[in-house]
Enzyme design. Sequence first.
Site, PDB file in Angstrom:
ATOM      1  N   SER A 148       0.866  -1.181   0.000  1.00 46.60           N
ATOM      2  CA  SER A 148       0.000   0.000   0.000  1.00 46.60           C
ATOM      3  C   SER A 148       0.898   1.225   0.000  1.00 46.60           C
ATOM      4  O   SER A 148       2.091   1.124   0.338  1.00 46.60           O
ATOM      5  CB  SER A 148      -0.871  -0.016   1.265  1.00 46.60           C
ATOM      6  OG  SER A 148      -1.481   1.246   1.479  1.00 46.60           O
ATOM      7  N   TYR A 162      -2.338  -1.662  10.229  1.00 50.88           N
ATOM      8  CA  TYR A 162      -2.316  -1.746   8.764  1.00 50.88           C
ATOM      9  C   TYR A 162      -0.960  -1.275   8.232  1.00 50.88           C
ATOM     10  O   TYR A 162      -0.335  -1.939   7.402  1.00 50.88           O
ATOM     11  CB  TYR A 162      -3.454  -0.897   8.192  1.00 50.88           C
ATOM     12  CG  TYR A 162      -3.646  -1.034   6.708  1.00 50.88           C
ATOM     13  CD1 TYR A 162      -4.321  -2.119   6.173  1.00 50.88           C
ATOM     14  CD2 TYR A 162      -3.157  -0.069   5.831  1.00 50.88           C
ATOM     15  CE1 TYR A 162      -4.512  -2.251   4.799  1.00 50.88           C
ATOM     16  CE2 TYR A 162      -3.340  -0.185   4.463  1.00 50.88           C
ATOM     17  CZ  TYR A 162      -4.016  -1.276   3.950  1.00 50.88           C
ATOM     18  OH  TYR A 162      -4.191  -1.403   2.601  1.00 50.88           O
TER      19      TYR A 162
HETATM   20  P1  NAP Z   1     -11.512  -5.872  -0.420  1.00 52.20           P
HETATM   21  O1  NAP Z   1     -12.448  -5.332  -1.444  1.00 52.20           O
HETATM   22  O2  NAP Z   1     -11.926  -5.857   1.009  1.00 52.20           O
HETATM   23  O3  NAP Z   1     -11.089  -7.352  -0.855  1.00 52.20           O
HETATM   24  C1  NAP Z   1     -10.232  -8.108  -0.046  1.00 52.20           C
HETATM   25  C2  NAP Z   1     -10.730  -9.527  -0.019  1.00 52.20           C
HETATM   26  O4  NAP Z   1      -9.868 -10.311   0.851  1.00 52.20           O
HETATM   27  C3  NAP Z   1     -12.146  -9.639   0.551  1.00 52.20           C
HETATM   28  O5  NAP Z   1     -12.920 -10.501  -0.232  1.00 52.20           O
HETATM   29  C4  NAP Z   1     -11.866 -10.185   1.928  1.00 52.20           C
HETATM   30  O6  NAP Z   1     -12.960 -10.863   2.511  1.00 52.20           O
HETATM   31  C5  NAP Z   1     -10.732 -11.116   1.644  1.00 52.20           C
HETATM   32  N1  NAP Z   1     -10.112 -11.625   2.871  1.00 52.20           N
HETATM   33  C6  NAP Z   1     -10.134 -11.080   4.111  1.00 52.20           C
HETATM   34  N2  NAP Z   1      -9.522 -11.898   4.975  1.00 52.20           N
HETATM   35  C7  NAP Z   1      -9.107 -12.987   4.274  1.00 52.20           C
HETATM   36  C8  NAP Z   1      -8.436 -14.174   4.618  1.00 52.20           C
HETATM   37  N3  NAP Z   1      -8.065 -14.440   5.884  1.00 52.20           N
HETATM   38  N4  NAP Z   1      -8.163 -15.078   3.653  1.00 52.20           N
HETATM   39  C9  NAP Z   1      -8.547 -14.844   2.364  1.00 52.20           C
HETATM   40  N5  NAP Z   1      -9.207 -13.736   1.982  1.00 52.20           N
HETATM   41  C10 NAP Z   1      -9.496 -12.817   2.935  1.00 52.20           C
HETATM   42  O7  NAP Z   1     -10.096  -5.103  -0.468  1.00 52.20           O
HETATM   43  P2  NAP Z   1      -9.329  -4.378  -1.681  1.00 52.20           P
HETATM   44  O8  NAP Z   1      -9.521  -2.942  -1.530  1.00 52.20           O
HETATM   45  O9  NAP Z   1      -9.632  -5.047  -2.956  1.00 52.20           O
HETATM   46  O10 NAP Z   1      -7.822  -4.676  -1.240  1.00 52.20           O
HETATM   47  C11 NAP Z   1      -7.047  -5.726  -1.784  1.00 52.20           C
HETATM   48  C12 NAP Z   1      -5.615  -5.549  -1.305  1.00 52.20           C
HETATM   49  O11 NAP Z   1      -5.135  -4.266  -1.716  1.00 52.20           O
HETATM   50  C13 NAP Z   1      -5.484  -5.586   0.218  1.00 52.20           C
HETATM   51  O12 NAP Z   1      -4.273  -6.232   0.567  1.00 52.20           O
HETATM   52  C14 NAP Z   1      -5.433  -4.122   0.592  1.00 52.20           C
HETATM   53  O13 NAP Z   1      -4.766  -3.877   1.813  1.00 52.20           O
HETATM   54  C15 NAP Z   1      -4.661  -3.557  -0.584  1.00 52.20           C
HETATM   55  N6  NAP Z   1      -4.893  -2.117  -0.752  1.00 52.20           N
HETATM   56  C16 NAP Z   1      -6.141  -1.621  -0.999  1.00 52.20           C
HETATM   57  C17 NAP Z   1      -6.305  -0.241  -1.131  1.00 52.20           C
HETATM   58  C18 NAP Z   1      -7.636   0.398  -1.395  1.00 52.20           C
HETATM   59  O14 NAP Z   1      -7.745   1.632  -1.376  1.00 52.20           O
HETATM   60  N7  NAP Z   1      -8.697  -0.355  -1.669  1.00 52.20           N
HETATM   61  C19 NAP Z   1      -5.202   0.608  -0.991  1.00 52.20           C
HETATM   62  C20 NAP Z   1      -3.963   0.068  -0.735  1.00 52.20           C
HETATM   63  C21 NAP Z   1      -3.804  -1.308  -0.621  1.00 52.20           C
HETATM   64  P3  NAP Z   1     -13.718 -10.218   3.839  1.00 52.20           P
HETATM   65  O15 NAP Z   1     -14.843  -9.418   3.332  1.00 52.20           O
HETATM   66  O16 NAP Z   1     -14.147 -11.411   4.615  1.00 52.20           O
HETATM   67  O17 NAP Z   1     -12.739  -9.366   4.572  1.00 52.20           O
END
Ligand code: NAP
Length: 256
Positions: A148, A162
């Site tokens: 991130s 985080y």
């Molecule tokens: P998201 O929409 O919440 O998708 C993440 C997925 O991972 C969800 O389906 C979540 O399910 C699942 N998950 C949670 N715990 C898990 C586990 N123990 N095993 C397997 N899957 C699990 O998040 P996103 O925004 O797409 O983010 C994806 C990645 O990018 C993450 O690593 C996040 O930190 C990173 N990121 C995102 C952003 C942003 O602005 N969106 C910015 C920087 C970095 P649940 O609903 O059960 O949690």
Amino acid sequence: MNGSKVNDSLRDKVAIVTGAARGIGAAAVRSLGEAGASVVATDVLDDEGEALVRELCAEGANVRYAHLDVTDEQQWLQVVDRTVRELGRLDVLVNNAGIGSMADVESETVETWDRTISINQEGVWLGMKVAIPRMREAGGGSVVNLSSIFGAVGGFGASVAYHATKGAVRLMTKNAAIRYATEGIRVNSVHPGFIDTPLVAELKGTPAENEIIQSTPMRRWGRPEEVGEVIAFLASDAASYMTGSEVYVDGGWTAR
Ligand code: NAP
């Protein structure tokens, strides 16, 4: 990108993506699938994951779904074994699963701290531990770890757990990149800025959203597919001389 080296080199590759039911993970599955890779989309949200796979298969992609809680080593072993058994090899791992945390140093609890470390940090290590031996069997591979912007800077002074995990992912990536550099296994990290996914849904319509938009030089949220395409590039042979790199997809946020 049709006809590019990115697409061509992914055509015979087999990939596993974690946290793939929605958001950035789902976009990565789509980009990899459209480029012709065989993709195992994994998540703990089975209904959403199965629905995504049905949609992408209907569009002609070779995508399947498997349940995988990234904190569980046994589940990792089962999913990776099944992938190699059914698809013949493993070339690409996208360690995308992650959760947010909002608390600052004093308001954080041990329970939330441990859960965040377990999913965001230990899950990435476990994935590399289990997948890399199978990539070696395939003659090489590419690991893409989701960090991130908050793996590199202190952000707004909140979400301490985080930040800790995303900083760890950044350095684990560089450490593993060095360890496997001579074995044809590349390891890179992707650092999204503010991307419009369910992870950030609670910020929508709040003063924090305004702060996010105003502090982002491009003055908008990123779209999941804008990260998915970068993940697919790093997974492909077009990135053949990149390892240990940190790639920012943040609308200019860290350029300030
Ligand atoms: P998201 O929409 O919440 O998708 C993440 C997925 O991972 C969800 O389906 C979540 O399910 C699942 N998950 C949670 N715990 C898990 C586990 N123990 N095993 C397997 N899957 C699990 O998040 P996103 O925004 O797409 O983010 C994806 C990645 O990018 C993450 O690593 C996040 O930190 C990173 N990121 C995102 C952003 C942003 O602005 N969106 C910015 C920087 C970095 P649940 O609903 O059960 O949690």
